[in-house]
Write a protein that holds these residues in place. Structure first.
Motif, PDB file in Angstrom:
ATOM      1  N   LYS A  31       0.876  -1.166   0.000  1.00 19.48           N
ATOM      2  CA  LYS A  31       0.000   0.000   0.000  1.00 19.48           C
ATOM      3  C   LYS A  31       0.913   1.216   0.000  1.00 19.48           C
ATOM      4  O   LYS A  31       2.075   1.136   0.397  1.00 19.48           O
ATOM      5  N   GLU A  32       0.411   2.327  -0.427  1.00 20.95           N
ATOM      6  CA  GLU A  32       1.205   3.546  -0.460  1.00 20.95           C
ATOM      7  C   GLU A  32       1.801   3.833   0.922  1.00 20.95           C
ATOM      8  O   GLU A  32       2.964   4.223   1.034  1.00 20.95           O
ATOM      9  N   SER A  33       1.030   3.600   1.976  1.00 19.98           N
ATOM     10  CA  SER A  33       1.493   3.894   3.339  1.00 19.98           C
ATOM     11  C   SER A  33       2.582   2.932   3.822  1.00 19.98           C
ATOM     12  O   SER A  33       3.260   3.222   4.811  1.00 19.98           O
ATOM     13  N   ASP A  34       2.770   1.809   3.139  1.00 23.13           N
ATOM     14  CA  ASP A  34       3.787   0.831   3.538  1.00 23.13           C
ATOM     15  C   ASP A  34       5.117   1.025   2.813  1.00 23.13           C
ATOM     16  O   ASP A  34       6.131   0.469   3.231  1.00 23.13           O
ATOM     17  N   LYS A  35       5.109   1.781   1.744  1.00 17.29           N
ATOM     18  CA  LYS A  35       6.296   1.858   0.887  1.00 17.29           C
ATOM     19  C   LYS A  35       7.501   2.500   1.555  1.00 17.29           C
ATOM     20  O   LYS A  35       8.620   2.240   1.173  1.00 17.29           O
ATOM     21  N   HIS A  36       7.291   3.305   2.569  1.00 15.05           N
ATOM     22  CA  HIS A  36       8.405   3.974   3.248  1.00 15.05           C
ATOM     23  C   HIS A  36       9.021   3.136   4.359  1.00 15.05           C
ATOM     24  O   HIS A  36      10.056   3.486   4.907  1.00 15.05           O
ATOM     25  N   ARG A  37       8.425   2.021   4.676  1.00 14.16           N
ATOM     26  CA  ARG A  37       8.884   1.193   5.804  1.00 14.16           C
ATOM     27  C   ARG A  37      10.199   0.498   5.464  1.00 14.16           C
ATOM     28  O   ARG A  37      10.431   0.102   4.327  1.00 14.16           O
ATOM     29  N   ASP A  38      11.020   0.353   6.481  1.00  9.37           N
ATOM     30  CA  ASP A  38      12.336  -0.249   6.328  1.00  9.37           C
ATOM     31  C   ASP A  38      12.393  -1.545   7.139  1.00  9.37           C
ATOM     32  O   ASP A  38      12.118  -1.528   8.343  1.00  9.37           O
ATOM     33  N   LEU A  39      12.737  -2.647   6.497  1.00 13.12           N
ATOM     34  CA  LEU A  39      12.758  -3.952   7.141  1.00 13.12           C
ATOM     35  C   LEU A  39      13.679  -3.968   8.362  1.00 13.12           C
ATOM     36  O   LEU A  39      13.305  -4.438   9.442  1.00 13.12           O
ATOM     37  N   GLY A  40      14.876  -3.446   8.209  1.00  9.95           N
ATOM     38  CA  GLY A  40      15.824  -3.414   9.318  1.00  9.95           C
ATOM     39  C   GLY A  40      15.313  -2.590  10.490  1.00  9.95           C
ATOM     40  O   GLY A  40      15.490  -2.968  11.659  1.00  9.95           O
ATOM     41  N   ASP A  41      14.668  -1.478  10.193  1.00 13.93           N
ATOM     42  CA  ASP A  41      14.114  -0.630  11.243  1.00 13.93           C
ATOM     43  C   ASP A  41      13.003  -1.355  11.995  1.00 13.93           C
ATOM     44  O   ASP A  41      12.909  -1.258  13.222  1.00 13.93           O
ATOM     45  N   GLU A  42      12.184  -2.095  11.261  1.00 13.87           N
ATOM     46  CA  GLU A  42      11.106  -2.854  11.911  1.00 13.87           C
ATOM     47  C   GLU A  42      11.682  -3.959  12.793  1.00 13.87           C
ATOM     48  O   GLU A  42      11.190  -4.210  13.898  1.00 13.87           O
ATOM     49  N   MET A  43      12.750  -4.624  12.336  1.00 15.68           N
ATOM     50  CA  MET A  43      13.400  -5.639  13.160  1.00 15.68           C
ATOM     51  C   MET A  43      14.006  -5.003  14.414  1.00 15.68           C
ATOM     52  O   MET A  43      13.926  -5.567  15.504  1.00 15.68           O
ATOM     53  N   ALA A  44      14.601  -3.835  14.254  1.00 15.80           N
ATOM     54  CA  ALA A  44      15.190  -3.135  15.398  1.00 15.80           C
ATOM     55  C   ALA A  44      14.121  -2.737  16.411  1.00 15.80           C
ATOM     56  O   ALA A  44      14.364  -2.777  17.621  1.00 15.80           O
ATOM     57  N   ASP A  45      12.932  -2.352  15.933  1.00 17.00           N
ATOM     58  CA  ASP A  45      11.833  -2.040  16.850  1.00 17.00           C
ATOM     59  C   ASP A  45      11.459  -3.258  17.690  1.00 17.00           C
ATOM     60  O   ASP A  45      11.238  -3.156  18.902  1.00 17.00           O
ATOM     61  N   VAL A  46      11.403  -4.432  17.052  1.00 18.33           N
ATOM     62  CA  VAL A  46      11.091  -5.670  17.774  1.00 18.33           C
ATOM     63  C   VAL A  46      12.180  -5.944  18.811  1.00 18.33           C
ATOM     64  O   VAL A  46      11.882  -6.241  19.983  1.00 18.33           O
TER      65      VAL A  46
END
Length: 110
Positions: free
Chosen positions: A55-70
């Motif tokens: 989705k347009e709102s997902d395109k800016h997300r970064d996989l590494g950043d999401e892993m770091a959040d976890v």
């Protein structure tokens, strides 16, 4: 940034919380936040490696950043419950080695 150990990561998170975060959220709140963060990671994985489209709102997300959040929230939970992640990881690795040392190599599906 230099590499650091799990112990150092736990210390860095604790220092950050005490400096900028005022206090840890309670354990139940952090467990809920961890679940939320894992969901955000799953969303990116499903769109990057699965069949779902971005989705347009997902395109800016970064996989590494999401892993770091976890990892961040997991470290918070470890800190506030007194878990030494280094010791826990070493114990877990030994458990997996003892249990699975032949299981996967003997699995004809792999």
């Amino acid at each position: 940034m230099a590499e650091f150990t799990l112990k150092q990561a736990q210390e860095q998170v604790d220092n950050w919380i005490k400096t900028y975060g005022v206090r840890y959220f309670n354990e139940l709140t952090n467990m809920t936040i961890l679940t939320e963060e894992v969901g955000e990671l799953a969303r990116i994985m499903a769109r990057t490696y699965g069949e779902q489209s971005f989705k347009e709102s997902d395109k800016h997300r970064d996989l590494g950043d999401e892993m770091a959040d976890v990892l961040w929230v997991l470290i918070c939970l470890a800190n506030q419950t007194g878990v030494d992640l280094t010791a826990a990881f070493e114990k877990n690795l030994q458990k997996k080695t003892n249990r699975d040392k032949e299981r996967h190599t003997n699995n004809k599906k792999l």
